[in-house]
Scaffold this active site. Structure first.
Site, PDB file in Angstrom:
ATOM      1  N   HIS A   1      -1.202   8.901   0.037  1.00  0.00           N
ATOM      2  CA  HIS A   1       0.046   8.455   0.293  1.00  0.00           C
ATOM      3  C   HIS A   1       0.304   7.528  -0.687  1.00  0.00           C
ATOM      4  O   HIS A   1      -0.516   6.302  -0.517  1.00  0.00           O
ATOM      5  CB  HIS A   1       0.025   8.125   2.023  1.00  0.00           C
ATOM      6  CG  HIS A   1       0.105   9.456   2.701  1.00  0.00           C
ATOM      7  ND1 HIS A   1      -0.582   9.187   3.920  1.00  0.00           N
ATOM      8  CD2 HIS A   1       0.608  10.451   2.472  1.00  0.00           C
ATOM      9  CE1 HIS A   1      -0.546  10.411   4.548  1.00  0.00           C
ATOM     10  NE2 HIS A   1       0.182  11.063   3.786  1.00  0.00           N
TER      11      HIS A   1
ATOM     12  N   GLU B   1       0.425   3.385   0.389  1.00  0.00           N
ATOM     13  CA  GLU B   1      -0.754   2.727   1.005  1.00  0.00           C
ATOM     14  C   GLU B   1      -1.562   1.856   0.234  1.00  0.00           C
ATOM     15  O   GLU B   1      -2.849   2.338  -0.133  1.00  0.00           O
ATOM     16  CB  GLU B   1      -1.458   3.822   2.000  1.00  0.00           C
ATOM     17  CG  GLU B   1      -0.357   4.657   2.890  1.00  0.00           C
ATOM     18  CD  GLU B   1      -0.852   5.541   3.831  1.00  0.00           C
ATOM     19  OE1 GLU B   1      -0.201   6.123   4.535  1.00  0.00           O
ATOM     20  OE2 GLU B   1      -2.094   5.936   3.623  1.00  0.00           O
TER      21      GLU B   1
ATOM     22  N   HIS C   1      -6.552   5.176   4.110  1.00  0.00           N
ATOM     23  CA  HIS C   1      -5.239   5.057   4.189  1.00  0.00           C
ATOM     24  C   HIS C   1      -4.761   3.763   4.860  1.00  0.00           C
ATOM     25  O   HIS C   1      -5.742   2.850   5.500  1.00  0.00           O
ATOM     26  CB  HIS C   1      -4.789   5.973   5.371  1.00  0.00           C
ATOM     27  CG  HIS C   1      -4.645   7.403   4.566  1.00  0.00           C
ATOM     28  ND1 HIS C   1      -3.918   8.361   4.105  1.00  0.00           N
ATOM     29  CD2 HIS C   1      -5.919   8.146   4.376  1.00  0.00           C
ATOM     30  CE1 HIS C   1      -3.981   9.475   3.795  1.00  0.00           C
ATOM     31  NE2 HIS C   1      -5.531   9.412   3.713  1.00  0.00           N
TER      32      HIS C   1
ATOM     33  N   GLU D   1      -7.918   4.898   8.430  1.00  0.00           N
ATOM     34  CA  GLU D   1      -6.828   3.880   8.688  1.00  0.00           C
ATOM     35  C   GLU D   1      -7.211   2.530   8.742  1.00  0.00           C
ATOM     36  O   GLU D   1      -7.865   1.993   9.587  1.00  0.00           O
ATOM     37  CB  GLU D   1      -5.948   4.205   9.789  1.00  0.00           C
ATOM     38  CG  GLU D   1      -5.610   5.700   9.735  1.00  0.00           C
ATOM     39  CD  GLU D   1      -4.281   6.093   9.118  1.00  0.00           C
ATOM     40  OE1 GLU D   1      -3.887   5.120   8.437  1.00  0.00           O
ATOM     41  OE2 GLU D   1      -3.979   7.248   9.040  1.00  0.00           O
TER      42      GLU D   1
HETATM   43 ZN   LIG Z   1      -1.785   7.714   4.887  1.00  0.00          ZN
END
Ligand SMILES: [Zn+2]
Length: 334
Positions: free
Chosen positions: A58, A61, A151, A215
């Protein structure tokens, strides 16, 4: 040709249309830029493991993108004596330049061949990344196979750093991986309840790697990240690169969650009874009405059940969030 200042990120963003392979000879490894944003390192000594580190699947990020770029800088400058095979991937350079999560379609839904069902500029990129990972793991020699896909989340979290563990099917959970997550400062592990088409699941299911979607805090623009929360994972990754050792702390340090229910937006008037900026892993009391639509109503089943990845800004039929429940560490013996 070289990468100016060993700045792989800057080079990738400036040359996102050029895919000429480039090789570099380093003191303890050779490196090859195979594709835009795809840099492979092979140590000169017998490798102790094979590691894929990806960030920026993404584009917005940025914290893990900058952290990975820092590790690559150390590698290209010869400051790290590399002992493992390493594939570094900056996932979506076009979206990084646009400072967007994605341009046409969410790249992290397109793996395991799912790109065949989509159209958009991310589709060829998913194929490039699948091929790069396949070629990399085909060259695996010995030790562990790992893929950490890094991420940051759209919202804040009760657990600042957490991983989403792939659905294991017939495989067992690895005690060593949970110990590594503890050593890397990961606060929580969410156990997936079904197969997906994410990048980390692809490496787990197709290539037998230990893998996770990691994350690391919240989305912020380039240059605005606070890296103090990433010190432990950075150190754990440096250790893995330099020694092949999977750093360990007691796995009891990480909180483990299982999925109780997947919430599905079943009507246009579907609503979640939470603030727009609610943190991931916010928990509720039994009986709380979490979701309501003209078709359904969802009541929390047990006190402590929590919401992760809530989102109602999507088409009817798609997932509006997961309800998760804290559980004990999984059984590692089977
Ligand atoms: Zn992501």
């Amino acid at each position: 040709m070289a990468i100016p200042n060993n700045d792989f990120l800057g080079f990738t963003l400036a040359h996102k249309d050029v895919a000429a392979p480039m090789s570099f000879d380093l003191p303890t490894a050779t490196a090859c830029l195979e594709e835009v944003g795809v840099l492979r390192f092979e140590p000169k000594q017998p490798p102790k493991a094979s590691l894929v580190l990806s960030a920026g699947i993404h584009g917005n990020e940025t914290a893990p993108i900058e952290m990975v770029n820092g590790l690559v800088k150390e590698l290209l400058s010869g400051a790290i004596d590399l002992q493992v095979r390493l594939l570094v991937i900056l996932g979506h350079p076009e979206a990084m330049v646009a400072q967007k999560r994605f341009l046409d379609v969410n790249l992290n839904r397109l793996f395991c061949g799912a790109w065949q069902k989509y159209s958009g500029m991310e589709v060829p990129r998913a194929q490039v990344l699948e091929r790069a990972v396949q070629a990399f793991f085909e060259g695996h020699q010995q030790g562990g196979k790992f893929h950490y896909d890094l991420h940051t989340a759209i919202r804040g979290s009760q657990y600042e750093r957490f991983v989403v563990h792939p659905f294991p099917a017939e495989r067992s959970y690895s005690a060593e991986q949970f110990g590594f997550y503890a050593a890397a400062g990961i606060d929580a592990v969410l156990l997936s309840h079904q197969p997906t088409t994410t990048f980390s699941y692809h490496s787990y299911a197709r290539h037998g790697a230990e893998a996770a979607t990691v994350e690391l805090g919240k989305v912020r623009p380039f240059g605005e990240n606070d890296f103090s929360g990433l010190m432990k994972i950075q150190t754990a990754l440096q250790c893995l690169l330099q020694t092949g050792e999977v750093k360990q702390e007691t796995p009891e340090k990480v909180k483990v969650f299982e999925v109780v229910d997947a919430l599905v937006k079943d009507a246009e008037d579907y609503e979640l009874a939470i603030d727009a900026d609610v943190n991931n892993f916010t928990s509720f009391a039994a009986g709380f009405e979490l979701a309501r639509s003209s078709n359904s109503c969802y009541l929390i089943k047990a006190t402590g059940d929590a919401i992760v990845f809530p989102n109602t800004n999507l088409p009817v039929g798609q997932r509006a969030g997961l309800v998760v429940r804290p559980i004990a560490l999984p059984d590692f013996s089977s």
